[in-house]
Design a protein around this motif. Sequence first.
Motif, PDB file in Angstrom:
ATOM      1  N   THR A  91     -39.606  27.034 -43.277  1.00 18.19           N
ATOM      2  CA  THR A  91     -38.404  27.525 -42.591  1.00 18.19           C
ATOM      3  C   THR A  91     -37.343  26.430 -42.440  1.00 18.19           C
ATOM      4  N   ASP A  92     -37.735  25.147 -42.511  1.00 17.77           N
ATOM      5  CA  ASP A  92     -36.758  24.067 -42.348  1.00 17.77           C
ATOM      6  C   ASP A  92     -35.669  24.134 -43.411  1.00 17.77           C
ATOM      7  N   VAL A  93     -36.072  24.264 -44.666  1.00 19.78           N
ATOM      8  CA  VAL A  93     -35.078  24.281 -45.745  1.00 19.78           C
ATOM      9  C   VAL A  93     -34.241  25.553 -45.670  1.00 19.78           C
ATOM     10  N   LEU A  94     -34.847  26.658 -45.230  1.00 16.35           N
ATOM     11  CA  LEU A  94     -34.069  27.887 -45.048  1.00 16.35           C
ATOM     12  C   LEU A  94     -33.009  27.689 -43.981  1.00 16.35           C
ATOM     13  N   ALA A  95     -33.375  27.027 -42.878  1.00 13.60           N
ATOM     14  CA  ALA A  95     -32.406  26.758 -41.811  1.00 13.60           C
ATOM     15  C   ALA A  95     -31.245  25.922 -42.328  1.00 13.60           C
TER      16      ALA A  95
END
Length: 298
Positions: free
Chosen positions: A263-267
């Motif tokens: 989810t970090d890269v999506l954020a």
Amino acid sequence: MLEAPRWSQRNWAKIHRGWIVPLVLIVAIIIANNLLLAGSSTSGQPLTYGGLFTGLLNFVLLIGLLAALVFLIIGIVGLIRAMLRSRGIYTKRERRELENYEYRLKYRADARLAAGRTLEQLLNGQVPQSFVDWSIPFDQDEAPFARAQFGYARFYGTDAQWTSGGLVMFGGPMLLAGSLLASAAVSGSNKNRALREAAEQWREGQLVDGIITNRRFIAIRADGEVLSFWYEAISQMNFSLDTHQIILRFHDTAPLFIEGDDTDVLAVYIVAGIHGDNGLRQHPELEPIRSAYGQIAA
């Protein structure tokens, strides 16, 4: 949220309590039993409250003694296992659980660093490494940059439907009245259950194959349906990167819940798509990514 195996969270007070308490109970039961026997055997006469009651009490004490012995053995085994684990000696199952936990921790740390590198590249005007995916048609100014599995759910309500439980009844007035009351109770229960099920709540919980592009998040559901969630259509976003969860609300569709190690890269791409470079530099929810990557880069 990723948690260590329960057996690895050693609570020595609880572990020692597991064998000390049964041992104390065993001693207490033995003392009570001896006192009972001494009192009942005086001059060969039973206690005044009767031999039957004395026998029953002896039986209860025996059952309690056996139960305490079982718990004592369990407590001692637990103590031995905890001592062995503290010295790095594990069973095959425990070693697998520990290795899986350590792998997940490392994967999350690597994913956070990868998100930090992506953030830095975007700020420097560079294009992160993309990949080829022929299964999804992308816009000319769009490219896929990450693909992973995510937990997925949607928040919405449905229309409530229930049956009134209509009955054809025969009989006297009392029987008819009772039947009507029972039918009304069943109908009310069906209605309440239908209203609860129809109320707004998180639905469709499942794992999806997610593709992250510079313009949208693509969710490929278990039934094969492909859903696109465009960043420009987001009306509100809530990040919880410590628990790797994201909740997105949109102008024209139901809210989306996403959970997963990536989810970090999506954020990062969501913030870049909505707020641009200023958001990448200052958005408070990206601080864990900036801090982790900054510490390593330094």
